[in-house]
Design a protein around this motif. Structure first.
Motif, PDB file in Angstrom:
ATOM      1  N   PHE B  24      71.044  39.809  25.400  1.00  0.00           N
ATOM      2  CA  PHE B  24      71.210  41.211  25.777  1.00  0.00           C
ATOM      3  C   PHE B  24      70.266  42.093  24.963  1.00  0.00           C
ATOM      4  O   PHE B  24      69.577  42.965  25.509  1.00  0.00           O
ATOM      5  N   VAL B  31      63.255  45.720  28.571  1.00  0.00           N
ATOM      6  CA  VAL B  31      63.474  46.817  29.518  1.00  0.00           C
ATOM      7  C   VAL B  31      62.883  48.118  28.972  1.00  0.00           C
ATOM      8  O   VAL B  31      62.309  48.919  29.707  1.00  0.00           O
ATOM      9  N   PRO B  81      65.744  40.758  31.087  1.00  0.00           N
ATOM     10  CA  PRO B  81      66.440  41.908  31.676  1.00  0.00           C
ATOM     11  C   PRO B  81      67.648  41.488  32.522  1.00  0.00           C
ATOM     12  O   PRO B  81      68.642  42.215  32.590  1.00  0.00           O
ATOM     13  N   ALA B  82      67.547  40.309  33.178  1.00  0.00           N
ATOM     14  CA  ALA B  82      68.688  39.836  33.977  1.00  0.00           C
ATOM     15  C   ALA B  82      69.893  39.583  33.078  1.00  0.00           C
ATOM     16  O   ALA B  82      71.020  39.966  33.407  1.00  0.00           O
ATOM     17  N   HIS B  84      70.330  40.962  30.167  1.00  0.00           N
ATOM     18  CA  HIS B  84      70.717  42.285  29.677  1.00  0.00           C
ATOM     19  C   HIS B  84      71.665  42.950  30.672  1.00  0.00           C
ATOM     20  O   HIS B  84      72.740  43.444  30.306  1.00  0.00           O
ATOM     21  N   ALA B  85      71.273  42.934  31.948  1.00  0.00           N
ATOM     22  CA  ALA B  85      72.083  43.567  32.995  1.00  0.00           C
ATOM     23  C   ALA B  85      73.428  42.861  33.152  1.00  0.00           C
ATOM     24  O   ALA B  85      74.470  43.507  33.281  1.00  0.00           O
ATOM     25  N   ARG B  88      75.706  43.891  30.309  1.00  0.00           N
ATOM     26  CA  ARG B  88      76.128  45.280  30.525  1.00  0.00           C
ATOM     27  C   ARG B  88      77.216  45.348  31.585  1.00  0.00           C
ATOM     28  O   ARG B  88      78.235  46.020  31.412  1.00  0.00           O
ATOM     29  N   LEU B  89      76.977  44.671  32.712  1.00  0.00           N
ATOM     30  CA  LEU B  89      77.922  44.728  33.823  1.00  0.00           C
ATOM     31  C   LEU B  89      79.247  44.079  33.436  1.00  0.00           C
ATOM     32  O   LEU B  89      80.315  44.603  33.735  1.00  0.00           O
ATOM     33  N   ALA B 113      72.721  35.467  36.183  1.00  0.00           N
ATOM     34  CA  ALA B 113      71.495  35.596  35.387  1.00  0.00           C
ATOM     35  C   ALA B 113      70.873  34.220  35.139  1.00  0.00           C
ATOM     36  O   ALA B 113      69.645  34.055  35.217  1.00  0.00           O
TER      37      ALA B 113
END
Lengths: 259, 129
Positions: B24, B31, B81-82, B84-85, B88-89, B113
């Motif tokens: 992350f 990002v 970034p995947a 990371h997302a 986050r989600l 991811a």
């Protein structure tokens, strides 16, 4: 001498009441409280208790943001009653701190928070406990430079008021989370050059209930009346915990896997 | 003090969060620093003809993708970034009180991811053969 005339301003103050022997759930009571420019929320509550309703219960002591006793939800925001002033509001809604059980009226039961504080061993730990044996005469000094002091001083300003716990959505959902103040205090002792207890505290910090329940909402640091910034302490703790995790994978760490 | 003596000692097992938190954190750096430039160049400057970029001609772009450092760049720009997302989600759903079964959430987000990472690796492998 310029003495302000007594103000005739009156504010509607709504107070959450809960008397466990009579009430099944908290309810709201309204009072009309006279105030002037320097009336604090705590003084408004004292006015209610002294002149309007002696049955109202709330916790307070020092009146100057040192003791941390008078934390309330003031219009939905965790604040110290002595540090919030009626002049900044058009109407007041005062309730007990969120995320804690209510003992009576505005008094929260913060014993869970106190237990969390005890858990993280908030005291100087030495490898050789005899160094701290108070029954023996002191035979050495633990000298600390101003630079070493500045590493932890900010995190030692906590007054245990519990506002950060009322602000923390993660503590609200999981009371096992050690929470902002306890983790900031753990960081305070871990950063102290005189302390040797990092390994013992890592056991708690590395757990889900330690730094890893935090999602960096940051509201704890926003409501802190002493600018302790627990969110920063916790997220720096995540970096330390990650380093420890990787070292542990490589079997280079001594902490965290004991017990 | 009394409570800690009378209660049984709580267990604090080590969390494995550092693995996903590291991804992350790395994804956040990508990002913030790498992705805006990459999107600006490949998404706006080149297709809108703002500037002539010979590197984005088909043959040179293919060569870039086939080189080990080009593959690494693409991998870093997509996979981190995947993760990371996903992280986050996953935690965002928790914060919004939208919490399903934990294994399902882990599978959907981190599994998604990981799937994207495998797909990227597979595609980069195809380009080289």
């Amino acid at each position: 001498m310029n003495i302000a005339a007594p103000s005739a301003d009156i504010m509607k103050v709504t107070v959450q009441r809960y008397r466990p022997e009579q009430d099944n759930e908290p309810w709201l009571q309204h009072y009309q409280v006279p105030f002037s420019a320097d009336t604090s929320v705590l003084e408004a509550l004292q006015h209610i208790k002294d002149h309007l309703d002696p049955s109202l219960s709330f916790r307070w002591s020092c009146r100057m943001a040192i003791c941390g006793s008078c934390g309330f939800m003031i219009n939905g925001v965790p604040k110290l009653g002595c540090k919030a002033f009626l002049r900044d509001y058009s109407e007041l809604h005062i309730a007990a701190l969120d995320n804690f059980p209510i003992e009576r009226d505005l008094i929260s039961d913060i014993s869970g928070f106190v237990e969390n504080l005890e858990t993280i061993k908030p005291y100087i730990i030495r490898d050789d406990p005899q160094e701290l044996d108070t029954s023996q005469p002191i035979n050495q000094a633990f000298i600390q430079t101003p630079a070493e002091l500045s590493l932890y001083q900010q995190f030692s300003q906590c007054i245990n008021c519990g506002l950060c716990y009322a602000a923390c959505p993660q503590f609200g959902r999981n009371p096992d989370f050690l929470g902002p103040a306890a983790l900031a205090l753990a960081s305070r002792y871990n950063r102290d050059s005189r302390d040797q207890g990092q390994e013992q505290r890592a056991l708690f910090l590395n757990a889900e209930e330690g730094v890893w329940s935090c999602t960096f909402v940051g509201y704890c640091s926003e409501v802190c009346p002493k600018q302790v910034d627990p969110a920063a302490a916790i997220n720096q703790g995540k970096a330390a915990s990650t380093t420890d995790y990787m070292l542990n994978l490589l079997s280079l760490s001594k902490s965290g896997e004991k017990e | 003090m009394l409570s800690s003596q009378s209660k049984p000692q709580r267990q604090y097992p080590r969390s494995h969060e550092p693995i996903v938190w590291s991804l992350f954190g790395a994804g956040g750096m990508v990002v913030a620093f790498l992705l805006p430039a990459a999107v600006l160049i490949t998404g706006f400057i080149a297709p809108l003809g703002v500037a002539e970029l010979p590197i984005l001609s088909y043959s040179l772009a293919l060569e870039f993708c086939r080189s080990w450092w080009g593959s690494l760049f693409i991998l870093v720009c997509i996979v981190l970034p995947a993760f990371h997302a996903a992280h986050r989600l996953y935690h965002g759903m928790h914060d919004l009180h939208l919490r399903g079964a934990n294994w399902l959430m882990l599978t959907v987000f981190y599994g998604g991811a990981s799937g994207l990472a495998c797909a990227t690796l597979f595609y980069l492998w195809i380009l080289r053969h």
